[in-house]
Write an enzyme that holds these catalytic residues in place. Structure first.
Site, short mmCIF file in Angstrom:
data_model
loop_
_atom_site.label_atom_id
_atom_site.label_comp_id
_atom_site.label_asym_id
_atom_site.label_seq_id
_atom_site.Cartn_x
_atom_site.Cartn_y
_atom_site.Cartn_z
N ARG A 73 0.86 -1.19 0.00
CA ARG A 73 0.00 0.00 0.00
C ARG A 73 0.89 1.23 0.00
O ARG A 73 1.66 1.45 0.94
CB ARG A 73 -0.90 0.00 1.24
N GLN A 163 -7.51 8.57 5.79
CA GLN A 163 -7.92 9.14 7.08
C GLN A 163 -8.54 10.53 6.95
O GLN A 163 -7.98 11.51 7.47
CB GLN A 163 -6.73 9.15 8.05
N SER A 166 -8.58 12.58 10.08
CA SER A 166 -7.39 13.34 10.48
C SER A 166 -7.30 14.65 9.70
O SER A 166 -6.89 15.68 10.25
CB SER A 166 -6.11 12.53 10.23
N ASN A 305 -7.64 1.80 9.26
CA ASN A 305 -6.35 2.02 9.92
C ASN A 305 -6.60 2.01 11.42
O ASN A 305 -7.49 2.73 11.91
CB ASN A 305 -5.77 3.38 9.53
N TYR A 307 -4.74 1.66 15.48
CA TYR A 307 -3.52 1.63 16.29
C TYR A 307 -3.74 1.35 17.78
O TYR A 307 -2.94 0.70 18.40
CB TYR A 307 -2.77 2.97 16.15
N GLU A 373 -3.72 -0.20 7.92
CA GLU A 373 -2.58 0.27 8.71
C GLU A 373 -2.70 -0.31 10.11
O GLU A 373 -3.78 -0.30 10.70
CB GLU A 373 -2.56 1.81 8.85
C1 NOJ Z 1 -1.79 7.26 10.18
C2 NOJ Z 1 -1.23 7.78 8.90
O1 NOJ Z 1 -2.08 7.41 7.87
C3 NOJ Z 1 0.19 7.32 8.62
O2 NOJ Z 1 0.68 8.05 7.57
C4 NOJ Z 1 1.03 7.43 9.86
O3 NOJ Z 1 2.36 7.03 9.63
C5 NOJ Z 1 0.41 6.61 10.96
N1 NOJ Z 1 -0.88 7.16 11.27
C6 NOJ Z 1 1.20 6.52 12.22
O4 NOJ Z 1 1.11 7.69 12.96
#
Ligand code: NOJ
Length: 508
Positions: A73, A163, A166, A305, A307, A373
């Site tokens: 990706r 995103q 964001s 995505n 985390y 992600e």
């Molecule tokens: C989301 C973003 O899409 C990506 O570019 C970034 O590296 C990661 N967050 C980690 O913060």
């Protein structure tokens, strides 16, 4: 194990890795302008060179091949293709670069997954008001139309925008990333409205002009934390957690995957707050019936995505100043029992991924899901053992597997973030997500696999976990030579290429 056709991959994005910020006719993006403004970035970090992927395509392809991933990706730099953001400024050399990348991937049997726009808006378009300007819908559509036409014979998996949450909230609400607009109660809603319409328009363009001949899939990469209620036995906490998810993920997913409209929780909250603020109408714009029908169903798969996990309880938000944050009426805290990571507030909470995947399954009617992600940063300087990252991947992938195998969630792919250490936005080069270390002090930017690259390669090879995961972990961490010895520089690449098959290269 995962299904045989499971798409194991890694992710990156143009501004974070390419460098070549003004090479061969590329125009400036908002990130170029921002990072070049003195005093904005820690240690004056910028993406001028980054991993130098614009000049080191072969190294990138080598790493991908060695990892045995099925997909990669990456994103297109809009201002490398259209320096001023529009078709009339077309820069053929930029197009050539992406053709070389796509062809190189296909030659190595790696499926390209392309994000058309990953935050690096051409500065010329920001000068016209950026995403607050409704004209962006047509301008973005024209850019996507061009990308489908130029690359769509070979690219079959597209994400329009990375995103959008964001972009809207950090870019135009908090103002913590470019274009650094601080208007937290108004602009994010306007921007999101335009982003959703722009995505929908691009999707329809693909449908109308390219789907029959190209047969690809188009989606959008959304982001979400898992939100856990502070006390699952307190209904108000459960409602608050659900509302927080609707404000983050549902803001975009509800219109696109459900009914063309914002979640009820958002409509209700923002309209009630707006009334209390003596405004004549809600700060959340509304879609016409025609627009709802146009937006509904404009994604062929769900790209997420993810985390971390947050814990939420009810808290009445302030009325002044207006803010998306306060519109939610929630208080968000860290998940206290999970390991901390280098990012303040981002605990490693693997079980949150399983819950999020299940929530998406239930909420959006069991779509095909790609985790586009997932990863963890380590602070600079990195340790070569890299055990935190291995632990993170092992535990998160295991939870994705449980969602797939035990809960019947339709998980189609998993992209580890990221292929290599890279420019981590506002954190510059201080927080590094890479499976490969990059020496940013060396002009050749040599890439070195970390232990986590060995580990991930094994997971890909085994299509999950063949034996008890801990045994594998032991084997990898205990028995192999330190990966520092296999640093990849341009010089040694040629040797490696002529001396090794893909098979031997994979023993990183
Ligand atoms: C989301 C973003 O899409 C990506 O570019 C970034 O590296 C990661 N967050 C980690 O913060």
């Amino acid at each position: 194990m995962f299904p045989q056709d499971f798409s194991w991959g890694v992710s990156s994005s143009a501004y974070q890795i390419e460098g070549g910020w003004n090479a061969d006719g590329k125009g400036p993006s908002i990130w170029d302008v921002y990072t070049h403004t003195p005093g904005t970035m820690p240690a004056d970090a910028n993406g001028d060179v980054a991993c130098d992927s614009y000049n080191r395509l072969d190294e990138d392809l080598y790493m991908l091949r060695a990892l045995r991933v099925k997909s990669y990706r990456f994103s297109l730099s809009w201002s490398r293709i259209f320096p001023d953001g529009t078709r009339s400024s077309l820069n053929q050399k930029g197009v050539d670069y992406y053709n070389r990348l796509i062809n190189g991937l296909l030659a190595n049997k790696i499926t390209p997954m392309v994000t058309i726009y990953h935050w690096d808006l051409p500065q010329a378009l920001q000068d016209r008001g950026g995403w607050e300007n409704v004209d962006m819908i047509d301008i973005f559509n024209d850019y996507c139309d061009f990308c489908f036409a130029a690359f769509g014979d070979r690219v079959k998996l597209w994400m329009t925008i990375n995103q959008p949450h964001s972009i809207a909230w950090l870019g135009y609400g908090l103002g913590t990333i470019p274009p650094s607009i601080k208007n937290p109660g108004i602009s994010p809603y306007i921007v999101a409205h335009n982003l959703i319409k722009a995505h929908a328009k691009a999707y329809h363009t693909y449908d109308d002009k390219y789907r029959t001949s190209q047969g690809g899939l188009v989606s959008i990469a959304l982001n979400a934390d898992w939100i856990e209620p502070k006390d699952a036995n307190v209904p108000r906490d459960v409602e608050s957690a659900d509302r927080a998810l609707q404000f983050q993920l549902g803001w975009f997913a509800h219109p696109i995957f459900k009914n063309g409209d914002y979640p009820d929780a958002m409509k209700w909250q923002i309209s009630a707050k707006s009334e209390l603020q003596d405004l004549s109408e809600s700060r959340l714009p509304s879609f016409t019936e025609e627009e709802k029908n146009y937006i509904k169903g404009t994604a062929d798969m769900f790209c997420i995505n993810h985390y971390t996990t947050k814990v939420v309880t009810f808290a009445t938000g302030k009325l002044s100043p207006y803010s998306y944050d306060d519109d939610r009426d929630v208080l968000e805290t860290e998940e206290p029992d999970s390991p901390t990571t280098a990012y303040a507030g981002q605990r490693a909470v693997a079980w949150g991924l399983r819950r999020l995947l299940n929530w998406i399954k239930e909420e959006y009617g069991n779509p095909q899901i790609y985790v586009t992600e997932n990863g963890v940063p380590s602070p600079f300087p990195i340790t070569i053992e890299d055990t935190d990252r291995i632990f993170y991947y092992k535990s998160y992938i295991d939870e994705a597997l449980k969602a797939q195998n035990l809960d019947g969630v339709n998980v189609k792919g998993y992209m580890a973030t990221s292929l290599m250490d890279s420019f981590e936005w506002m954190n510059g080069y201080n927080f590094l997500f890479g499976l490969h270390h990059v020496d940013f002090n060396n002009p050749n930017r040599p890439r070195t696999p970390k232990r986590s690259a060995h580990y991930y390669c094994q997971v890909v090879k085994d299509n999950g976990f063949l034996t008890v995961g801990h045994l594998q972990l032991h084997k990898l961490v205990g028995l192999r030579a330190p990966c520092g010895s296999s640093s990849i520089s341009t010089d040694c690449l040629a040797k490696i290429r002529s001396a090794s098959s893909v098979e031997s290269v994979s023993n990183l």
